[in-house]
Scaffold this motif. Structure first.
Motif, mmCIF file in Angstrom:
data_model
loop_
_atom_site.group_PDB
_atom_site.id
_atom_site.type_symbol
_atom_site.label_atom_id
_atom_site.label_comp_id
_atom_site.label_asym_id
_atom_site.label_seq_id
_atom_site.Cartn_x
_atom_site.Cartn_y
_atom_site.Cartn_z
ATOM 1 N N UNK A 757 108.215 96.497 68.011
ATOM 2 C CA UNK A 757 109.512 96.940 67.498
ATOM 3 C C UNK A 757 110.631 95.945 67.843
ATOM 4 N N UNK A 758 110.406 94.676 67.531
ATOM 5 C CA UNK A 758 111.411 93.655 67.813
ATOM 6 C C UNK A 758 112.530 93.784 66.780
ATOM 7 N N UNK A 759 113.747 93.964 67.270
ATOM 8 C CA UNK A 759 114.914 94.086 66.414
ATOM 9 C C UNK A 759 115.998 93.134 66.909
ATOM 10 N N UNK A 811 120.379 95.744 74.464
ATOM 11 C CA UNK A 811 121.408 94.781 74.817
ATOM 12 C C UNK A 811 121.064 93.337 74.524
ATOM 13 N N UNK A 812 120.086 93.079 73.682
ATOM 14 C CA UNK A 812 119.747 91.708 73.327
ATOM 15 C C UNK A 812 120.749 91.175 72.305
ATOM 16 N N UNK A 813 120.823 89.869 72.201
ATOM 17 C CA UNK A 813 121.719 89.212 71.251
ATOM 18 C C UNK A 813 120.874 88.634 70.129
ATOM 19 N N UNK A 814 121.208 88.980 68.911
ATOM 20 C CA UNK A 814 120.417 88.550 67.759
ATOM 21 C C UNK A 814 120.382 87.030 67.673
ATOM 22 N N UNK A 815 119.184 86.511 67.403
ATOM 23 C CA UNK A 815 119.013 85.080 67.243
ATOM 24 C C UNK A 815 118.672 84.329 68.516
ATOM 25 N N UNK A 816 118.691 85.004 69.656
ATOM 26 C CA UNK A 816 118.356 84.345 70.918
ATOM 27 C C UNK A 816 116.925 84.707 71.337
ATOM 28 N N UNK A 836 104.194 85.149 82.423
ATOM 29 C CA UNK A 836 105.422 85.241 81.632
ATOM 30 C C UNK A 836 105.065 85.428 80.165
ATOM 31 N N UNK A 837 105.737 86.392 79.540
ATOM 32 C CA UNK A 837 105.562 86.646 78.103
ATOM 33 C C UNK A 837 106.737 86.047 77.343
ATOM 34 N N UNK A 838 106.435 85.276 76.361
ATOM 35 C CA UNK A 838 107.501 84.753 75.521
ATOM 36 C C UNK A 838 107.392 83.263 75.331
ATOM 37 N N UNK A 839 108.429 82.693 74.681
ATOM 38 C CA UNK A 839 109.692 83.328 74.297
ATOM 39 C C UNK A 839 109.536 84.249 73.082
ATOM 40 N N UNK A 840 110.343 85.317 73.077
ATOM 41 C CA UNK A 840 110.383 86.284 71.974
ATOM 42 C C UNK A 840 111.762 86.213 71.342
ATOM 43 N N UNK A 841 111.817 85.993 70.031
ATOM 44 C CA UNK A 841 113.077 85.885 69.297
ATOM 45 C C UNK A 841 113.572 87.271 68.917
ATOM 46 N N UNK A 842 114.780 87.602 69.345
ATOM 47 C CA UNK A 842 115.385 88.895 69.013
ATOM 48 C C UNK A 842 115.949 88.812 67.594
ATOM 49 N N UNK A 843 115.171 89.260 66.637
ATOM 50 C CA UNK A 843 115.588 89.165 65.239
ATOM 51 C C UNK A 843 114.816 90.195 64.423
ATOM 52 N N UNK A 844 115.541 90.930 63.618
ATOM 53 C CA UNK A 844 114.907 91.878 62.715
ATOM 54 C C UNK A 844 114.376 91.121 61.511
ATOM 55 N N UNK A 845 113.085 91.145 61.313
ATOM 56 C CA UNK A 845 112.482 90.401 60.227
ATOM 57 C C UNK A 845 112.830 91.038 58.887
#
Length: 1429
Positions: A757-759, A811-816, A836-845
């Protein structure tokens, strides 16, 4: 003696040529040849003996040849009989024809052929330098074919690396045989020290080895005909050497491109650019950029598709392509082209060929009748001139656009076009003299053949005669119908200069033979040998349909289509591929230029579409039938093997086992990872052993317990992933890990971290607890987060440890991008951090969907989740609190395509929690929904409404008494469908439409009505309307009770505060027609077993009759109608001798057409139509039974009905695109309600219409940028309780272009007295307009609200009747509201420089006459129309 030697040499040379039967044309004769033949007549006898010897020598050679042929037949027959023997039936492979080596230039295509016999039929394999060639893996490079023991290998677009030894191997059960051929590919440029350069890339000239990289490359491109397209790549050559530039070449379909007006190339030193000017379908193909350096080359390729330009007329075909000219002669050329991919709404009937002489712009059509073949001979050219050609296709809908013009071709003799090299000296001396052939009749043409034959034309070709003279010859073609001896000239219109000729207008199906003569000034030759009988018809058949199309997935926007080649096709041009979305009948071409292979990649498709493909072949004769359609294939990326796992590390260790964990591959290959395989090896003293398999069965999680290990021994581990496409490469080996028991008190590291559910601002992190708990069990977890940027510190997501194995991070910032880790704790403390998991991009596909709650019409509650990125094998996995659902008693899962529905079987508090859904085999497609107690209650309420729906009513059933005693029962439904049904019920019995009852259900307004002519005693009871609309039901009732007493409240009991029981009932006596005969004493008795009681009511003149009459009438009420106002009072008890009188200002009102009064049922009413100021004042109604009466009053002083008092014109004519703003002045007390209407429909204020009502007086409408749809009849409707009025006007929107057309029309009729034609008073008055031209202009004298607006409409009628002597301005009609003089000033100012003095005087007089006419009509009632002359 010298002459003798010359003659003998010549004779000997002729004798030698006769022996080998070589025919050579003698183009020139020696000087004085005739004289020398007579001079040396002594040689005649010797020549005769030689002739005899020649004939015997020929006979000897023929006999020897016959003997050799006979012996060969005998050997072949013996060999055939040998093979017929059952013992010798099978035999090993044998090469009948071996492949031959070839040497070609770079970029060419090489084809190796061989013929192999053997029984059983041998299998063929091709090898390159002893490495087998897999043509299916490289279809763009190799094509292998096998037909009837003939085999071939085609190598396309050869480069230097294709230089090798190619071996073909044939194998069957009897043995194997092979043959080798060497292929050498030559470069177009010379490289010094070739051997060194090719071996290691070292360039001795510059002392370096060049490395080339092509970056920022162009992708598959799409253009449209007529556009300009640029392709570019960035080229990096390392190292950089001054004054050295690589060779940058561009290719299309393997052919080098040269600069032209259509193709421009540019090399800036870093950027290579190709620009295609004015794209055409000929430009479609595979484009390759090749960079050649001294150390080798680097290339990149991508396909360019060119779509057809939009057709001007729907259904016509698109333009043909690739027009070329062949076999050009003095007056003849053959034009060929390729058929287009789209035929239009019907099949192509044929083609028209146009020609244009170079230097001119006039195109002349070459054929009057469309030709079906994509090939046409053009005759009648002028020798020495150059021409270009183009082609147009035609079908039943029309003619296509022309194709791109061909390259110029010059009408000239081929021998004069490009002179060949000089013949070598043969030792023969020839003597010539001037004008030796003057007066020589030419010889007959030879080698006459039919080169082309269609049903439209036949093309003949022949060789010129050996003797034709210097002046040239012309040819005469003759034809003869088969079976007759009548020869006719075929080219009567013009002579033929070329040895080619096309005959038209031949009868289809008939047979002809042809012959040719040639002539010059000396005479005509004999006729050539006639051709055989040629039947006029198509010699070239349509190609057979290709084999079935097979479509396979390639990328998210492309599909690979392959098919079987058409069989026995001649002169194949190529194949067209068409596709359609499953369920649609619209076929779209995938390529607009034919392809010759049997495999094509169709690009530009929409991801997720289900597409069907078919293929058709094309040659010069036309199109084949389409192949069998492929199965529907979903456009999405193909499946590949997964990437490599990473991060193999130790999680727990004991004496004989170790627990390992790793990270899943970053690339899944388009399919879910089905499991992992773990390998191990021992490490002793730094020496690594062999790898061994740990788990023969794949594990599905990212951890594994390796058991049966030896204590204190070091091990290394590697992991492989598997999906449905195969097993990946092994991961990097782990460090050497020692197998010994851990004694750590704190827990190990959590593992299997992954996100869902990455948004843009949140995600859900999940993990598995550590396999090693430490000394005490794990009692919580901590989640850390940081941005994936160098220098960032870890931050805790929460302060208190969570016992859950998941957490939603907000509280994530979109695009980071962010990275995560998890730590476990027990009583001893916090343990190791996880990987460590990631990096994961906070972005709604794009295309992300959320879970939607739905309640269907049956009240079933469900959760719906959709996925638009379904891949092959994708599944929906539903979870509750992020644990996969296994109990089906609470939820039922139904999945159809890309939608999954989770249905609640029996919703209750047990279903509260977080429901999530994940789609496998996708890039993290997932969503969740939290079901709370409040949300569940709301869903249950909605479910109950859907299960038991109720039809809402705007009003309950009511009854109205109409004139003449008619009764109307009615109600209005608020919401319903067209399937709504009504049952009309009276006392539980359904009544039907008939004489007594008339029913009506207006489904536009929702009003339900039932009419009765009158009410009788038998109509006492309950009237009900029962509605059924699908599952929804509704009911409304009305109870009618007639004369006599009845219970309003039935008998009941009530406990008083004193604890007494009070029996209570309410009884009503009702008589709708109270009269004197009803006077009397009424008594009510009540009794039971304990006693009785009674109550009396005196309804007499001495009792309560007068008070009852006075209390039965209501106060006067006022309501407005479209005609005026109605004053009325309702009376309950109406006596037969009741007297009613109406007074206005204490004066009795007289009955008239405008003022009427009467009684309808219980209503006493007074109607005032079209009220004026005089109708204001006090109104009184006297109700009297002859003795006493009651008065009711209503004061209408100071009140006014709603009116439109001005500001609106009658007609508005406005130009399209302008803004319309009208304001109407309204009046009324109380302030009226305002409604704007268009064509009897109410307008609503929105973006289109701006409706305003300000200060209770000014109603305005504004339409921005009017269009022709705004034309119509408008009305301003005002209404208050005292009346209703409408101000109507007409709006006409015109287009300036149409007005100009109207101006150009001729003048027409005269205007009589009853006709009015209005035009604008503005600039249009500069000229005299015809009577049919109408133009109206509305000018606001003052735009402030409340000010008067004026309209001037002037009619100018052109009439040139000299007998009447009237001015062209025959009638001028002015319609205005207040200021006429201002309009007069405006017109005079505009027209003072145009009109003559007399016209100005006429106009002034007319204006003041019109003013007087208007005043006479408005205030005196005179006819306005009859005064306007």
């Amino acid at each position: 003696m010298s002459f003798n030697r010359v003659v003998c040499f010549v004779r000997s040379h002729e004798f030698a040529r006769g022996l080998v039967e070589v025919q050579e044309e003698v183009k020139e004769e020696g000087v004085g040849h005739v004289a020398m033949r007579n001079l040396f007549s002594l040689e005649t006898s010797s020549m005769e003996t030689i002739t005899v010897e020649k004939k015997s020598r020929k006979r000897h050679i023929r006999e020897s040849a016959d003997r050799l042929e006979l012996s060969k037949k005998v050997e072949e027959r013996a060999e055939f009989r040998k093979k017929q023997n059952s013992d010798n039936l099978t035999h090993p492979p044998e090469f009948i024809v071996r492949p031959r080596g070839q040497t070609v230039w770079e970029g060419k295509t090489v084809k190796l052929h061989c013929t192999v016999s053997g029984w059983p039929k041998p299998r063929i394999a091709w090898y390159k330098n002893n490495v087998v060639i897999d043509e299916k893996a490289h279809p763009d490079k190799y094509t292998a074919e096998s037909n009837y023991n003939m085999h071939s290998l085609e190598i396309k677009s050869c480069d230097f690396l294709d230089t090798a030894q190619y071996r073909v191997s044939a194998l069957n059960i009897k043995g194997e045989s092979s043959s080798v051929a060497t292929v050498v590919i030559k470069k177009h440029y010379v490289v010094p020290h070739l051997s060194v350069s090719l071996l290691d890339g070292f360039c001795s000239e510059h002392g370096v080895t060049f490395e080339t990289a092509i970056i920022d490359s162009f992708e598959v491109a799409f253009g449209r005909e007529g556009e300009t397209l640029s392709l570019g790549c960035t080229v990096i050559v390392y190292p950089t050497v001054k004054r050295y530039q690589p060779d940058v070449l561009w290719y299309r379909n393997g052919k080098a491109l040269a600069e032209s007006k259509w193709v421009h190339t540019h090399w800036s030193g870093e950027k290579a650019t190709l620009t295609l000017i004015h794209l055409n379908k000929e430009d479609e193909g595979l484009y390759t950029l090749r960079v050649n350096t001294k150390s080798g080359f680097q290339s990149y390729s991508a396909y360019v598709f060119v779509r057809d330009e939009e057709v001007e007329l729907e259904g016509v075909p698109v333009a043909p392509l690739d027009v070329r000219c062949h076999d050009a002669n003095k007056d003849y050329v053959v034009v060929t082209w390729k058929q287009p991919a789209v035929e239009g709404s019907s099949s192509i009937l044929g083609y028209f060929i146009d020609r244009c002489e170079v230097g001119h712009h006039h195109w002349a059509q070459c054929n009057d009748t469309p030709v079906k073949y994509a090939r046409f001979p053009v005759t009648g050219l002028i020798e020495g001139r150059s021409y270009t050609f183009r082609v147009r296709a035609i079908n039943r809908a029309g003619v296509s656009r022309p194709s791109r013009a061909s390259d110029p071709v010059t009408a000239i003799d081929p021998h004069d076009r490009a002179p060949g090299p000089s013949a070598p000296f043969t030792g023969m001396i020839k003597f010539t003299e001037e004008d030796a052939t003057v007066g020589v009749v030419p010889g007959e043409p030879t080698d006459l053949v039919v080169t082309e034959a269609t049903k439209n034309y036949v093309v003949l070709a022949w060789s010129p005669p050996a003797q034709r003279g210097h002046e040239g010859v012309v040819y005469l073609v003759e034809k003869c119908v088969a079976g007759s001896e009548c020869w006719q000239r075929a080219n009567t219109g013009m002579p033929v200069k070329s040895p080619r000729f096309a005959l038209f207008d031949l009868a289809e199906g008939k047979s002809y033979s042809f012959r040719v003569r040639c002539c010059n000034s000396a005479g005509m030759s004999e006729a050539s040998s006639a051709t055989g009988d040629i039947t006029v018809g198509d010699m070239l058949d349509l190609p057979a349909a290709p084999g079935p199309a097979v479509a396979t997935r390639n990328t998210d926007t492309s599909v690979v289509v392959s098919w079987g080649a058409s069989k026995d096709v001649k002169h194949l041009v190529g194949y067209y591929i068409n596709y359609t979305v499953a369920g649609s009948d619209v076929w779209t071409p995938a390529n607009n230029k034919p392809v010759k292979g049997t495999r094509f990649v169709c690009h530009g498709l929409n991801t997720g579409d289900s597409c069907v493909f078919r293929v058709k072949a094309v040659n010069a004769a036309g199109y084949s039938h389409s192949s069998l359609e492929s199965e529907a294939v979903v456009v999405k990326a193909g499946i590949a093997i997964p990437g490599v796992p990473s991060g193999v590390h130790l999680m727990e260790a004991a004496r004989d086992y170790m627990v390992l964990a790793w990270r899943e591959p970053a690339v899944t290959g388009g399919a879910d990872i089905r499991g992992y395989f773990v390998d191990y090896r021992t490490v002793k003293g730094g020496v690594e052993g062999q790898w061994h398999e740990l788990n023969p069965k794949a594990v599905t999680c990212t951890s594994y317990k390796a058991e049966n290990l030896k204590e204190n021994l070091f091990y290394q581990f590697q992991v492989r992933a598997i999906n449905m496409a195969g097993v990946s490469e092994a991961s990097l080996p782990s460090a050497a890990l020692e197998c010994k028991e851990w004694t750590i008190a704190k827990p190990g590291a959590p593992h299997d971290l992954h996100v869902l559910e990455v948004r843009d601002s949140s995600l859900v992190l999940l993990w598995e607890p550590p396999t090693f708990d430490g000394r005490t069990p794990v009692n919580g977890f901590y989640v850390d987060i940081k941005e994936a940027v160098a220098g960032e510190d870890w931050k805790g997501v929460h302060e208190k440890a969570t016992k859950l194995k998941y957490m939603k991070v907000n509280g994530l910032i979109a695009g980071r991008s962010y990275v995560f880790r998890v730590r476990a704790q027990n009583l001893a403390g916090v343990g190791k951090t996880s990987a460590v998991l990631g990096p994961v991009l906070a972005l709604t596909m794009p295309g992300t969907h959320e879970i939607i709650l739905d309640v269907d019409d049956d009240g079933v509650i469900s959760m719906i989740f959709e996925c638009s990125e379904m891949a092959e094998g994708s599944e929906f996995i539903w979870s509750k609190n992020y644990k996969t659902l296994t109990d089906t008693s609470r939820l039922t899962i139904v999945t159809e395509g890309g939608k999954s529905r989770a249905i609640f079987n029996a919703p209750s508090l047990e279903d509260l929690g977080i429901f999530s859904c994940e789609v496998t085999n996708t890039v993290g497609v997932s969503a969740s929904y939290t079901l709370t107690e409040a949300g569940l209650k709301r869903l249950l309420d909605i479910s109950h409404e859907h299960k038991f729906p109720i039809i809402p009513f705007k009003t309950q059933m009511a009854m109205e008494l109409l004139e003449k005693g008619r009764v109307r029962f009615w109600t209005q439904v608020e919401k319903f469908t067209t399937g709504c049904h009504v049952d009309y019920v009276f006392n539980d019995a359904i009544v039907e439409n008939g004489e007594k009852y008339q029913m009506n259900f207006d489904k536009n307004s929702g009003i339900i009505e039932m009419f009765m002519d009158s009410l009788a005693v038998t109509d006492e009871g309950t009237f009900t309307f029962n509605l059924v609309d699908g599952k929804a039901k509704g009911s409304t009732s009305l109870v009618l009770i007639g004369e006599g007493p009845h219970f309003v409240d039935y008998l009941g009991f009530q406990v008083t505060p004193e604890c007494n029981v009070l029996l209570k009932a309410t009884v009503r006596f009702y008589n709708s027609k109270l009269s004197k005969k009803d006077a009397g004493v009424y008594e009510v008795k009540l009794k039971d077993a304990r006693g009785k009681d009674k109550s009396m009511f005196n309804l007499t003149e001495a009792g309560t009759a007068t008070p009852l009459l006075s209390n039965s009438s209501t106060e006067i009420s006022v309501k407005s109608t479209e005609h005026g106002i109605v004053l009325y009072s309702l009376i309950t008890y109406h006596m037969e001798d009741l007297q009613v009188g109406w007074l206005h200002k204490e004066a009795k009102i007289a009955h008239s057409d405008r003022v009427q009064c009467g009684v309808t049922g219980e209503q006493l009413w007074l109607k005032v139509n079209e009220p004026t100021e005089k109708d204001k004042g006090k109104y009184t109604i006297n109700i009297c039974d002859g003795k006493d009466g009651v008065k009711r009053f209503c004061d209408l002083s100071g009140q006014d009905r709603a009116r439109v008092v001005g500001g609106l014109p009658d007609v508005v004519t406005i130009q399209e695109g302008k803004s319309l703003n009208l304001t109407g002045n309204v009046w009324g007390d109380p302030a009226p309600e305002v409604t704007w209407m268009k064509n009897d429909r109410e307008l609503v204020s929105d973006e289109r219409y701006a409706l305003k009502f300000e200060h209770g007086k000014f109603a305005s409408i504004t339409i921005a940028a009017v269009t022709t749809t705004d034309s119509g009849k408008y009305a301003l409707l005002v209404k208050n309780k005292y009346g209703t009025e409408a101000g109507e006007f007409t709006v006409s929107v015109y287009i300036p272009e149409e007005e100009k057309k109207k101006d150009s029309l001729p003048q027409c009729m005269m205007v009589n007295r009853e006709q009015e034609i209005k035009i604008c008073c503005g600039e249009v008055l500069v000229r005299i307009l015809p009577v049919h031209h109408v133009y109206t202009d509305v000018l606001n004298l003052n735009d402030e609200p409340g000010k008067n607006h004026g309209l001037l409409s002037i009619c100018l009628c052109q009439h040139w009747d000299k007998q009447l002597g009237v001015s062209p301005f025959r009638r001028i009609i002015v319609s205005y509201s207040t200021v006429v003089v201002a309009w007069f000033v405006v017109c005079v100012c505009r027209c003072k420089d145009v009109w003559s003095n007399q016209e100005m005087v006429d106009f002034s007089v007319c204006c003041f006459q019109l003013l007087l006419s208007y005043l006479l009509q408005h205030y005196c009632g005179l006819n306005f129309r009859n005064t306007l002359y």
